[in-house]
Write an enzyme that holds these catalytic residues in place. Structure first.
Site, PDB file in Angstrom:
ATOM      1  N   TYR A 141       0.879  -1.291   0.026  1.00 42.82           N
ATOM      2  CA  TYR A 141       0.054  -0.069   0.193  1.00 42.82           C
ATOM      3  C   TYR A 141       0.879   1.218   0.024  1.00 42.82           C
ATOM      4  CZ  TYR A 141      -4.736  -1.928   0.883  1.00 42.82           C
ATOM      5  OH  TYR A 141      -5.886  -2.637   0.744  1.00 42.82           O
ATOM      6  N   LYS A 192       3.364 -15.359   3.254  1.00 49.42           N
ATOM      7  CA  LYS A 192       3.627 -16.202   1.857  1.00 49.42           C
ATOM      8  C   LYS A 192       5.141 -16.432   2.057  1.00 49.42           C
ATOM      9  CE  LYS A 192       2.308 -17.787  -1.830  1.00 49.42           C
ATOM     10  NZ  LYS A 192       1.429 -19.125  -2.203  1.00 49.42           N
ATOM     11  N   ASP A 224      -2.764 -18.239   1.203  1.00 47.74           N
ATOM     12  CA  ASP A 224      -3.639 -19.186   0.139  1.00 47.74           C
ATOM     13  C   ASP A 224      -4.333 -20.265   1.106  1.00 47.74           C
ATOM     14  OD1 ASP A 224      -1.176 -20.278   0.384  1.00 47.74           O
ATOM     15  OD2 ASP A 224      -1.032 -21.110  -1.859  1.00 47.74           O
ATOM     16  N   ASP A 248      -6.365  -7.056   4.319  1.00 51.92           N
ATOM     17  CA  ASP A 248      -7.262  -6.329   3.419  1.00 51.92           C
ATOM     18  C   ASP A 248      -8.451  -7.547   2.916  1.00 51.92           C
ATOM     19  OD1 ASP A 248      -9.051  -4.504   2.306  1.00 51.92           O
ATOM     20  OD2 ASP A 248      -7.831  -4.759   0.355  1.00 51.92           O
ATOM     21  N   ASP A 252     -12.366  -9.015   4.408  1.00 51.48           N
ATOM     22  CA  ASP A 252     -13.396  -9.249   3.430  1.00 51.48           C
ATOM     23  C   ASP A 252     -13.988 -10.597   3.477  1.00 51.48           C
ATOM     24  OD1 ASP A 252     -13.362  -6.384   2.759  1.00 51.48           O
ATOM     25  OD2 ASP A 252     -14.093  -6.841   0.713  1.00 51.48           O
TER      26      ASP A 252
HETATM   27  C1  IPM Z   1     -10.468  -1.292   3.692  1.00 51.99           C
HETATM   28  C2  IPM Z   1     -10.789  -0.924   2.377  1.00 51.99           C
HETATM   29  C3  IPM Z   1      -9.489   0.130   2.015  1.00 51.99           C
HETATM   30  C4  IPM Z   1      -8.403  -0.599   2.140  1.00 51.99           C
HETATM   31  C5  IPM Z   1      -9.822   0.820   0.647  1.00 51.99           C
HETATM   32  C6  IPM Z   1     -11.181   1.688   0.640  1.00 51.99           C
HETATM   33  C7  IPM Z   1      -8.531   1.814   0.430  1.00 51.99           C
HETATM   34  O1  IPM Z   1     -10.804  -1.889   1.405  1.00 51.99           O
HETATM   35  O2  IPM Z   1     -10.194  -0.538   4.603  1.00 51.99           O
HETATM   36  O3  IPM Z   1     -10.440  -2.526   3.763  1.00 51.99           O
HETATM   37  O4  IPM Z   1      -7.928  -1.349   1.040  1.00 51.99           O
HETATM   38  O5  IPM Z   1      -7.528  -0.677   3.106  1.00 51.99           O
HETATM   39 MG    MG Z   2     -10.888  -3.816   2.002  1.00 44.23          MG
END
Ligand code: IPM
Ligand code: MG
Length: 362
Positions: A141, A192, A224, A248, A252
């Site tokens: 990032y 990884k 993975d 990240d 999710d």
């Molecule tokens: C998160 C989001 C952010 C990230 C984006 C919006 C930049 O996906 O907070 O997980 O990638 O960190």
């Molecule tokens: Mg995210």
């Protein structure tokens, strides 16, 4: 002493869900005497429209001065054609790095009331309680070199760099071990290391830090495999610690075990526990302005703020209980509708219901 909270609604559904979180904060202030003062500012696309910048100087100054930051969400198709350096997401990333918020705590907890909202079988997710500790200010990032270059032959080449120093790995490892010490004493470090030198170092440093925490059982997993294990048998995990990008993605994934990404809060902390609190979901421009977004992740982010920065775990528990209560009462926003016979309500109605329960608990 009155604490200042920077309120940053951002874009898309951001203003709608933030309005409900503010209602909760106002209730805590007026009915429970919580000494807070809220100041709102622009971030993301809304800030670009008003000032040309995703993180205006005023907003950054407020965030630095405030005791805590509450952010809803940033981004949307309207700003996608802008140069990546001034997109809404840069506002969020700028806040994280400027405030030194290296430790991102993302709990994925399955509410008993929401088991039927998960796409996984109830026996796989029932009782699930995972904490993902995501490093937030390093990795690909922020790493250099980065960008798109044109080679001598005219072809373009994209570059991003995964970078971690020992210090960065060490401090996030300590946060994760301390969290595991307060929970079930199990930590899984995700990397990884079979391919990437950066994460070979990650594994080495995490292993070294583990010597300070003899009660915590540490294991290592390739990312993975970790993704697969999260879906196969998620209850094997207590605390997971990982890099910015892997965190990240995995957070999710973990959110869907719980039924909806609309339920998960997060805390991003600096070395002094000053924090920015935000739902892990995005700005969902497709449903913005329709009063259908789920405000509970933002409301639960307020609970995390109460616990970590405002040192009011009593009120944090109260807010969490209120959320449980409205779910038990059968209220659902669209995203957590599941298969049961529930009352589907809008964003405002969900916020009002939480506030009502809170008032009754007074
Ligand atoms: C998160 C989001 C952010 C990230 C984006 C919006 C930049 O996906 O907070 O997980 O990638 O960190
Ligand atoms: Mg995210």
């Amino acid at each position: 002493m009155t604490k200042t909270i920077a309120v940053l609604p951002g874009d898309g559904i951001g203003p709608e869900i933030m309005a409900e979180a503010v209602k909760v904060l106002d209730t805590l202030r007026t009915s429970f005497g919580l000494p807070v003062h809220l100041e709102e500012a622009l971030v993301g696309g809304a800030a670009i429209d008003a000032t040309g910048q995703p993180l205006p100087a005023d907003t950054l100054a407020l965030a630095k001065r405030a005791d805590a930051v509450l952010l809803a969400a940033v981004g949307g198709p309207k700003w996608e054609s802008l140069d990546i350096s001034i997109r809404p997401e840069k506002g969020l990333l700028g806040l994280r790095s400027e405030l030194g918020l290296f430790a991102n705590l993302r709990p994925a907890t399955v509410y008993p009331e929401l088991i039927d909202a998960s796409t996984l079988k109830p026996e796989v997710v029932e009782g699930l309680d995972i904490l993902i500790v995501r490093e937030l200010t390093g990795d690909i990032y922020f790493g250099h070199p980065r960008g798109v270059r044109t080679l001598e032959n005219g072809e373009r080449m994209g570059i991003n760099s995964m970078v971690y120093s020992e210090t960065e790995i060490k401090r996030i490892a300590h946060v994760a071990f301390q969290a595991a010490s307060q929970r079930q004493q199990r930590l899984c470090s995700v990397d990884k290391a079979n391919v990437l030198e950066t994460t070979e170092l990650w594994r080495e440093v995490v292993t070294k830090v583990s010597k300070d925490y003899p009660k915590v059982t540490l294991n290592h997993m390739y990312v993975d495999n970790a993704a697969m294990q999260l879906v196969r048998y998620p209850k094997q995990f207590d605390v997971m610690v990982t890099t910015n990008l892997f965190g990240d993605i995995l957070s999710d994934l973990a959110s869907m075990l719980t039924g909806s990404i609309g339920m998960l809060p997060s805390a991003s902390l600096d070395a002094q526990n000053k924090g920015m609190y935000e739902p892990i979901h995005g700005s969902a421009p497709d449903i913005a302005g329709q009063n259908v977004a789920n405000p509970l992740a933002t409301i639960l982010s307020v609970a995390m703020m109460l616990r970590y920065t405002l040192q009011r775990s009593d009120l944090a528990t109260l807010v969490e209980e209120a959320v449980h209560q409205v779910l038990r009462d059968g209220l659902r926003t669209k995203d957590i509708q599941g298969k049961g016979n529930y009352t589907v309500v809008g964003t405002r109605e969900m916020g009002d219901a939480v506030v009502k329960v809170l008032r009754e608990k007074r």
